[in-house]
Design an enzyme around this catalytic site. Sequence first.
Site, PDB file in Angstrom:
ATOM      1  N   GLY A 137     -28.327  62.635 134.236  1.00  0.00           N
ATOM      2  CA  GLY A 137     -29.368  62.425 133.223  1.00  0.00           C
ATOM      3  C   GLY A 137     -29.684  60.962 133.036  1.00  0.00           C
ATOM      4  O   GLY A 137     -29.103  60.082 133.681  1.00  0.00           O
ATOM      5  N   LYS A 185     -35.267  50.545 131.664  1.00  0.00           N
ATOM      6  CA  LYS A 185     -33.962  50.810 132.287  1.00  0.00           C
ATOM      7  C   LYS A 185     -32.995  49.740 131.794  1.00  0.00           C
ATOM      8  O   LYS A 185     -33.184  48.551 132.085  1.00  0.00           O
ATOM      9  CB  LYS A 185     -34.097  50.764 133.806  1.00  0.00           C
ATOM     10  CG  LYS A 185     -32.803  51.051 134.573  1.00  0.00           C
ATOM     11  CD  LYS A 185     -33.113  51.217 136.050  1.00  0.00           C
ATOM     12  CE  LYS A 185     -31.856  51.382 136.895  1.00  0.00           C
ATOM     13  NZ  LYS A 185     -32.194  51.557 138.324  1.00  0.00           N
ATOM     14  N   ASP A 192     -30.329  63.072 142.824  1.00  0.00           N
ATOM     15  CA  ASP A 192     -30.837  62.601 141.525  1.00  0.00           C
ATOM     16  C   ASP A 192     -31.692  61.347 141.697  1.00  0.00           C
ATOM     17  O   ASP A 192     -32.309  60.898 140.732  1.00  0.00           O
ATOM     18  CB  ASP A 192     -29.689  62.340 140.545  1.00  0.00           C
ATOM     19  CG  ASP A 192     -28.628  61.422 141.118  1.00  0.00           C
ATOM     20  OD1 ASP A 192     -28.013  61.780 142.135  1.00  0.00           O
ATOM     21  OD2 ASP A 192     -28.428  60.323 140.567  1.00  0.00           O
TER      22      ASP A 192
HETATM   23  P1  AMP Z   1     -27.429  55.685 139.822  1.00  0.00           P
HETATM   24  O1  AMP Z   1     -26.245  55.586 140.707  1.00  0.00           O
HETATM   25  O2  AMP Z   1     -27.881  54.362 139.249  1.00  0.00           O
HETATM   26  O3  AMP Z   1     -28.553  56.457 140.407  1.00  0.00           O
HETATM   27  O4  AMP Z   1     -26.955  56.490 138.517  1.00  0.00           O
HETATM   28  C1  AMP Z   1     -26.366  57.762 138.570  1.00  0.00           C
HETATM   29  C2  AMP Z   1     -26.190  58.258 137.159  1.00  0.00           C
HETATM   30  O5  AMP Z   1     -25.359  57.374 136.422  1.00  0.00           O
HETATM   31  C3  AMP Z   1     -27.457  58.409 136.354  1.00  0.00           C
HETATM   32  O6  AMP Z   1     -27.292  59.503 135.497  1.00  0.00           O
HETATM   33  C4  AMP Z   1     -27.497  57.121 135.566  1.00  0.00           C
HETATM   34  O7  AMP Z   1     -28.236  57.242 134.378  1.00  0.00           O
HETATM   35  C5  AMP Z   1     -26.035  56.887 135.275  1.00  0.00           C
HETATM   36  N1  AMP Z   1     -25.708  55.479 135.090  1.00  0.00           N
HETATM   37  C6  AMP Z   1     -25.621  54.516 136.044  1.00  0.00           C
HETATM   38  N2  AMP Z   1     -25.275  53.339 135.495  1.00  0.00           N
HETATM   39  C7  AMP Z   1     -25.139  53.555 134.167  1.00  0.00           C
HETATM   40  C8  AMP Z   1     -24.799  52.722 133.056  1.00  0.00           C
HETATM   41  N3  AMP Z   1     -24.512  51.444 133.206  1.00  0.00           N
HETATM   42  N4  AMP Z   1     -24.762  53.294 131.841  1.00  0.00           N
HETATM   43  C9  AMP Z   1     -25.044  54.596 131.678  1.00  0.00           C
HETATM   44  N5  AMP Z   1     -25.361  55.422 132.656  1.00  0.00           N
HETATM   45  C10 AMP Z   1     -25.419  54.915 133.909  1.00  0.00           C
HETATM   46 MG    MG Z   2     -30.254  57.043 139.805  1.00  0.00          MG
END
Ligand code: AMP
Ligand code: MG
Length: 486
Positions: free
Chosen positions: A88, A110, A249
């Site tokens: 999410g 973001k 995702d």
């Molecule tokens: P990503 O690897 O950036 O595509 O993120 C995968 C998941 O982790 C997604 O649900 C992001 O919203 C969540 N996510 C990544 N980094 C963070 C963060 N620093 N704080 C909260 N959620 C994160």
């Molecule tokens: Mg992502």
Amino acid sequence: MNAPHETGILQASAGFAGLEAPHVVAVPTDPLPQPHWVAWNAPLAQALGLPSVPGDEWLLRLSGHAAETPWCSAYAGHQFGVWAGPLGDGRAHTLGLLTLAGQPQEIQLKGAGRTPFSRMGDGRAVLRSSIREYLASEAMAGLGIPTTRALAVTGSALPVQRETVETAAIVTRVAESFIRFGHFEHFAHHGHHDALRRLTDHVIARFYPECATAPVPAQALLAAVVQRTARLMARWQAVGFCHGVMNTDNMSILGLTLDYGPFGFMDAFDFHHVCNHSDSHGRYAYDQQPSIGWWNCAALGSALMPLIGDEAGVREALDGYAPAFQAALTEAFRAKLGLAVPMEHDYRLASGLLSLLHESHADYTGFFRALCSLRRDDPATDGPLRDRLLDRQAFDRWAGDYRARLAAENSRDGERAAAMRQANPKYVLRNYLAELAIRDAREGRFATLETLSRVLAAPFDEHPGQEAWAEEPPAWAGTLSVSCSS
Ligand code: AMP
Ligand code: MG
């Protein structure tokens, strides 16, 4: 939808695809303290009807001091091939909508703090990764490759812990929709078939209206997404772009390049190049991207099964992937080679060249740009190309075939060079260039970022005086590594 807000952003009271809590929730932002501008994309701002020079109200708003109530959505997904469960918008808040070229666009922050989907995360993004996302989005847009856009980056002294302590930033992203394959997987996995249908109906009505009248609209949607994804993969391959984290995702239902993290534009060409330091098995290596694109479409197909009804329907839609990819790849490489008249075996000619580049680890962007100047009837002028490769005789053999192919369509040097310079960028976002912009920005100097983004927005132009941005990486860049940490 409500009336326009006085500063231009429409309230998103209609929410997300007509879905409600717990799939979509209103979440306040946690603003950056004492924010400052890092970047403002004036051309995009103007296209969105925003000022080219933004006032303080925009600095505050895009730093999370939002006037409106933003919303976040639940999604799920497969990460590195494994079901990851609930994910999410863990650090993304959608503020509302603006219009670009007649189409409503979602405006998303973001890094504006924790949400119900943050899990263990802090809801923040660091300056480094925000600058990388900003530059890459606009570089891809400049290349004409479908992508989410970036309107702004704001920064703050707020410390954020990653491998080291960094500072917080927020990138403002813009896209017609940020809906991911993972949204569909989320509903399918939990058996929320009603929500799955509403999401699917919404996506069809809004973005794929031609699917509405198909015998099985969900199958037609899958087939259309398969086409877009296949074509996107071909565009990535042709420009040497590696995404780095092609989890479901991070796959856009609109076929946009989405979620710039440990991506990389290849310098030295290597079929097996892995840009993400965290990807120890090379799942998302350059030469794996096309098949991973298919794998991700298959995951979307499984999620849509309840609406499609039978496996044969899913398979039929997925079968469109390989031909669409091969056709788009051939078309892209024809353009890169300056072949105006399609002929059989054109892709074989391109792949022969790629093997030479691979063996020599030749600079991908630099080689193709240099190839634009090849003289059809004058092999004696090939020096600058031959010198880029280790096996010069092999190049001569390839160039002989290429020249024969050019002769077969009566190709003229001047015309071909001009066309090829529109297909082979002079400038791409090499890792070390992003690093230069980041280093300066950390010292409070934003001119590098500004100049670089201006050059990358028009990557096919020569930009006299800016040639340094086209140079191959210096020795110090050999130690750079990018990982999932952002
Ligand atoms: P990503 O690897 O950036 O595509 O993120 C995968 C998941 O982790 C997604 O649900 C992001 O919203 C969540 N996510 C990544 N980094 C963070 C963060 N620093 N704080 C909260 N959620 C994160
Ligand atoms: Mg992502």
